[in-house]
Motif scaffolding. Structure first.
Motif, PDB file in Angstrom:
ATOM      1  N   GLN A 164       0.816  -1.213   0.000  1.00 32.66           N
ATOM      2  CA  GLN A 164       0.000   0.000   0.000  1.00 32.66           C
ATOM      3  C   GLN A 164       0.855   1.271   0.000  1.00 32.66           C
ATOM      4  O   GLN A 164       0.373   2.345   0.374  1.00 32.66           O
ATOM      5  N   ALA A 165       2.101   1.151  -0.426  1.00 30.88           N
ATOM      6  CA  ALA A 165       3.027   2.284  -0.341  1.00 30.88           C
ATOM      7  C   ALA A 165       2.498   3.512  -1.084  1.00 30.88           C
ATOM      8  O   ALA A 165       2.597   4.646  -0.590  1.00 30.88           O
ATOM      9  N   GLU A 166       1.913   3.301  -2.252  1.00 37.24           N
ATOM     10  CA  GLU A 166       1.493   4.436  -3.074  1.00 37.24           C
ATOM     11  C   GLU A 166       0.334   5.188  -2.439  1.00 37.24           C
ATOM     12  O   GLU A 166       0.356   6.417  -2.323  1.00 37.24           O
ATOM     13  N   VAL A 167      -0.677   4.446  -1.978  1.00 42.03           N
ATOM     14  CA  VAL A 167      -1.832   5.120  -1.386  1.00 42.03           C
ATOM     15  C   VAL A 167      -1.477   5.739  -0.039  1.00 42.03           C
ATOM     16  O   VAL A 167      -1.916   6.854   0.289  1.00 42.03           O
ATOM     17  N   LEU A 172      -0.334  10.479   3.442  1.00 41.06           N
ATOM     18  CA  LEU A 172       0.580  11.251   4.283  1.00 41.06           C
ATOM     19  C   LEU A 172       0.906  12.603   3.650  1.00 41.06           C
ATOM     20  O   LEU A 172       0.956  13.630   4.345  1.00 41.06           O
ATOM     21  N   GLU A 173       1.104  12.612   2.349  1.00 45.11           N
ATOM     22  CA  GLU A 173       1.377  13.876   1.655  1.00 45.11           C
ATOM     23  C   GLU A 173       0.201  14.839   1.808  1.00 45.11           C
ATOM     24  O   GLU A 173       0.377  16.041   2.049  1.00 45.11           O
ATOM     25  N   ALA A 174      -1.016  14.311   1.686  1.00 41.54           N
ATOM     26  CA  ALA A 174      -2.199  15.155   1.816  1.00 41.54           C
ATOM     27  C   ALA A 174      -2.345  15.690   3.235  1.00 41.54           C
ATOM     28  O   ALA A 174      -2.733  16.844   3.441  1.00 41.54           O
ATOM     29  N   LEU A 175      -2.035  14.869   4.246  1.00 45.00           N
ATOM     30  CA  LEU A 175      -2.100  15.329   5.630  1.00 45.00           C
ATOM     31  C   LEU A 175      -1.049  16.403   5.901  1.00 45.00           C
ATOM     32  O   LEU A 175      -1.337  17.419   6.555  1.00 45.00           O
ATOM     33  N   GLU A 176       0.144  16.179   5.410  1.00 42.69           N
ATOM     34  CA  GLU A 176       1.204  17.177   5.600  1.00 42.69           C
ATOM     35  C   GLU A 176       0.837  18.499   4.956  1.00 42.69           C
ATOM     36  O   GLU A 176       1.115  19.577   5.508  1.00 42.69           O
ATOM     37  N   GLU A 195      -2.102   1.630  10.736  1.00 40.31           N
ATOM     38  CA  GLU A 195      -2.127   2.486  11.931  1.00 40.31           C
ATOM     39  C   GLU A 195      -1.281   3.721  11.688  1.00 40.31           C
ATOM     40  O   GLU A 195      -0.114   3.626  11.297  1.00 40.31           O
ATOM     41  N   LEU A 196      -1.881   4.863  11.954  1.00 37.91           N
ATOM     42  CA  LEU A 196      -1.251   6.155  11.720  1.00 37.91           C
ATOM     43  C   LEU A 196      -1.294   6.961  13.007  1.00 37.91           C
ATOM     44  O   LEU A 196      -2.365   7.168  13.581  1.00 37.91           O
ATOM     45  N   SER A 197      -0.131   7.388  13.483  1.00 37.37           N
ATOM     46  CA  SER A 197      -0.053   8.230  14.679  1.00 37.37           C
ATOM     47  C   SER A 197       0.434   9.614  14.268  1.00 37.37           C
ATOM     48  O   SER A 197       1.414   9.746  13.533  1.00 37.37           O
TER      49      SER A 197
END
Length: 453
Positions: A164-167, A172-176, A195-197
């Motif tokens: 799932q590296a691409e998605v 993460l790019e969109a959150l940043e 899981e994302l912290s």
């Protein structure tokens, strides 16, 4: 940020729509959008919304709440500090909103205003809260009329990171791009479970961030023909997904404890202060009613099972991941800064403003009453016999949403914190949702929860 900054940025980005978003009693993120040309006016006067929306449920029915019918409205008034340009949809921005009455006063049924009240209660006592959430979710795709995991990777597997590296990179790019600072990411126990912290923030921003993460993960995944589901138990035979709340209290500027982490004591076991123990004592005293708010769906209680690392008992311990409260190990070199408490029985079906506000209210009750949490548990509480747990005062958490709501209805501290209108409307919405699923099979329940959160 102020209103003028928002209008200027929207104009420079050539936005067409700006979403006015809120999270309702059902834990659903809803809203309306204004055309960007009307933003200078709408940002002040808001967007009208029927009072009935706070009686609207996650199953698209209307709960019976006095005063929440077809007559009357509140206004969605955006917080300029929450303005972001959404990178996963064209020409669109968003802001999180407060619910304001037509007389200009905060509406008593507004979850975001409730959290603000609890933050103010802390401030009155020279304290402020910092918080962050661990976001667990599945990536799934629809096949043959049902959802299946997007891959079959193992827990913490690097293969899962590759699959799932691409998605994930796009998420993460969109959150940043929206100002979210990422701490950790890994694959979780279930196939295609993530899981994302993210970095901690003041309690209000932390709750706003929960909504941003949910919106962004789902929006980006959609562009990859995937569904990011934050449902507590989307697959009956796989691990559930939580939204573990990490929280710490700090002395405010001008107080005698200014700048200090009030949960930290370098000389105590696990660096946990007596103050922190009292906070834990309050949470454990109210935990059975609290989970009605932090675990807000019938689907939640399929997750809260013994020996599933989701916490099923009202206990705490140092790095004990089967207790309702875990006291995490502090980090080397930043011991004081990293001392916090983790509430494990919490998931994304709970409104984050209500969840964090109620957690603060419960903990404050413990501080004010010097509540003793008892001894920390050194083993999985599920490994005790029933008699041993009774002797230790460790109770099983509610096993259904209805049971949790009954506990909430008996918890005067939490009811007083919420206030009559917010408490009654929340309970009515959740009773309605629970009744809806009474005659549904487990499979029907999980399927309907996929798109809800």
């Amino acid at each position: 940020m102020n209103a003028q900054d928002v209008v200027r940025q929207a104009r420079e980005a050539d936005l067409r729509l700006v979403r006015f978003l809120y999270c309702d009693n059902g834990g659903i993120i809803r809203g309306k959008a204004t055309h960007a040309t009307k933003l200078p006016t709408r940002i002040y006067e808001g967007i009208g919304q029927t009072l009935a929306m706070q009686a609207f449920t996650g199953v698209e029915s209307l709960a019976s709440v006095e005063g929440m019918g077809p007559v009357g409205e509140f206004r969605l008034i955006p917080d300029p500090n929450t303005f972001v340009i959404l990178p996963y949809v064209p020409s669109t921005g968003s802001m999180m909103c407060d619910m304001i009455r037509t007389d200009g006063k905060p509406w008593e049924a507004c979850p975001r205003t409730f959290l603000k009240r609890m933050i103010a209660r802390l401030a009155d006592q020279g304290m402020r809260a910092e918080a962050a959430v661990e976001h667990e979710f599945y990536l799934a795709r629809e096949e043959g009329g049902k959802y299946v995991p997007a891959d079959h990777s193992l827990c913490y597997s690097s293969i899962g990171l590759d699959e799932q590296a691409e998605v994930i990179d796009a998420i993460l790019e969109a959150l940043e791009a929206q100002g979210i600072s990422i701490e950790l990411f890994h694959t979780e126990l279930g196939p295609a479970q993530q899981e994302l912290s993210i970095h901690h923030a003041d309690a209000l921003r932390a709750a706003d961030n929960v909504c941003l993460v949910r919106e962004t993960a789902r929006g980006v995944a959609h562009s990859f023909d995937l569904l990011a589901t934050f449902a507590p138990k989307p697959f009956l035979d796989q691990a559930g997904s939580g939204a573990h709340i990490h929280l710490s209290l700090w002395g405010t500027e001008g107080s005698e404890r200014s700048g200090k982490n009030l949960f930290y004591d370098a000389d105590a076991r696990g660096s946990l202060s007596q103050f922190g123990k009292h906070f834990i004592g309050g949470v454990l005293r109210h935990i059975r009613g609290l989970v009605a708010i932090t675990c807000g769906s019938p689907n939640s209680y399929r997750r809260l099972l013994p020996h599933f690392w989701s916490s099923a008992f009202g206990a705490y311990g140092f790095d004990n991941r089967e207790g309702a409260i875990r006291v995490p190990s502090v980090f080397w070199g930043r011991e004081s800064d990293s001392s916090n408490l983790e509430l494990k029985p919490s998931d994304h079906s709970g409104n984050p403003y209500l969840a964090m506000g109620a957690l603060i209210a419960a903990g404050l009750d413990g501080i004010q009453n010097h509540t003793d949490p008892g001894n920390p548990q050194e083993i999985d509480p599920g490994n005790y016999s029933d008699a041993e747990r009774e002797q230790l005062g460790i109770r099983r958490l509610p096993t259904t949403l209805d049971e949790a709501l009954e506990e909430l209805e008996r918890d005067q501290v939490l009811l007083d914190a919420l206030g009559p209108l917010l408490a009654s409307s929340y309970i009515a919405v959740k009773r309605n949702e629970s009744a809806f699923f009474k005659d549904k099979t487990p499979e029907e329940e999980t399927y309907q929860h996929f798109y809800k959160y």
